[in-house]
Structures are given as structure tokens and as C-alpha cells.
Design a protein around this motif. Structure first.
Motif, short mmCIF file in Angstrom:
data_model
loop_
_atom_site.label_atom_id
_atom_site.label_comp_id
_atom_site.label_asym_id
_atom_site.label_seq_id
_atom_site.Cartn_x
_atom_site.Cartn_y
_atom_site.Cartn_z
N ALA A 55 0.83 -1.20 0.00
CA ALA A 55 0.00 0.00 0.00
C ALA A 55 0.87 1.26 0.00
CB ALA A 55 -0.94 -0.01 1.20
N ILE A 60 -0.60 4.85 -0.89
CA ILE A 60 -1.76 4.90 0.00
C ILE A 60 -1.29 5.42 1.36
CG2 ILE A 60 -3.60 3.56 1.11
CD1 ILE A 60 -3.77 3.68 -1.98
N ALA A 64 -5.08 5.56 5.89
CA ALA A 64 -6.05 4.78 5.10
C ALA A 64 -5.78 3.29 5.24
CB ALA A 64 -6.00 5.20 3.64
N SER A 87 -7.92 -3.39 -1.47
CA SER A 87 -7.29 -2.72 -2.60
C SER A 87 -8.35 -2.10 -3.51
CB SER A 87 -6.39 -3.67 -3.38
OG SER A 87 -7.13 -4.75 -3.91
N TRP A 90 -9.15 1.49 -2.70
CA TRP A 90 -8.16 2.47 -3.08
C TRP A 90 -8.10 2.69 -4.59
CZ3 TRP A 90 -4.72 -0.99 0.29
CH2 TRP A 90 -4.98 -0.73 1.64
N ASP A 93 -8.93 6.30 -6.05
CA ASP A 93 -7.85 7.25 -5.75
C ASP A 93 -6.64 6.99 -6.64
OD1 ASP A 93 -6.49 9.31 -4.15
OD2 ASP A 93 -5.31 7.61 -3.38
#
Length: 144
Positions: A55, A60, A64, A87, A90, A93
Motif C-alpha cells: 500500500a 496509499i 487509510a 485494494s 483504493w 484514488d
């Protein structure tokens, strides 16, 4: 399950001991303490650390990651199905960041060598001086 010392976890995960302590302070991993107050980790912490590192590698934020890991039932270590769900959270984003970077890459060639250094006229940093309508302060390359 066999407990691992902080040194063993660091060696097997490739993460510095100081990073493990940092992850613990941030609530990403947890340890038990021996009678001598030494940290001991369950073996499944290695998978948690792997998730954290992947991540991080894609950008990330650790907050988060912590929130995602905390959402797992009983704080368990992510299974492959859990990872697919985490995953997926995310993905939007990451897609937005990829679009921004692709746009930057594609438009960057327009500025190389021009030397204009003009904030108000630069077609890359401020096309049409659009930033003026948003008020004072740093506005370039920062999302809404």
C-alpha cells in the motif's frame, strides 16, 4: 502459533526495527509483551506488514491503511479475499493519480525548453491563468 521477536520480524519482512515500532505506534500492527517487556509478534504480522508495504509503495496513506486493516473482523490478518476488497477501496484514488500523472507526462514536453517561467502564462502550470479565480495561495498540482 510461534511468536517472533522484533528482530526476527525485521529480518523476515525487510523492515527496520524502527519502522516496526512506528507501525505499532500508528496502530497498523500490534505486539504482545513478555515479562521482561520485550515485544513479541504473532507470525501472521508478516502478512500485515506485506500489505502495509505494498500500500505504501503505491502511495496509499498509512491512515487509510490503518482504517482498512481495522475494518477486518476481529483485526485479523488480510486473506486474499480481504486484500481484493481493501485494494478495491483504493482503486478510485489510484485511478485519479494515474490520470494526473499521465496528463503531466503528456503535457510536460510542451514546456521543456520554453523557459517562460511565467506563472500566469504557463500552459502547463496555469492554463489561461485559471488559478487566479480560485484565490491566493498555492494551487498548482494540488487536487480540489
Amino acid at each position: 502459533m510461534r511468536e517472533l521477536s522484533v528482530g526476527e520480524v525485521a529480518r523476515r519482512s525487510g523492515v527496520a526495527v524502527s519502522a516496526l515500532h512506528f507501525y505499532e505506534r500508528k496502530g497498523l500492527i500490534h505486539s504482545l509483551r513478555t515479562a521482561g517487556n520485550q515485544r513479541r509478534y504473532a507470525g501472521d504480522v508478516l502478512r500485515r506488514i506485506a500489505v502495509i508495504r505494498v500500500a505504501q509503495r503505491v502511495g496509499i496513506p498509512l491512515d487509510a491503511v490503518r482504517d482498512a486493516l481495522a475494518s477486518l473482523p476481529e483485526g485479523r490478518t488480510p486473506s486474499p479475499d480481504d486484500w481484493a476488497e481493501l485494494s478495491g477501496r483504493w482503486r478510485e484514488d489510484l485511478d485519479q493519480r494515474i490520470a494526473q500523472l499521465t496528463s503531466l507526462r503528456d503535457r510536460l514536453g510542451d514546456c521543456i525548453g520554453c523557459g517562460c517561467l511565467s506563472i500566469s502564462a504557463c500552459a502547463l502550470a496555469n492554463p489561461g491563468d485559471a488559478l487566479a479565480s480560485q484565490g491566493p495561495g498555492a494551487r498548482r498540482w494540488i487536487g480540489p
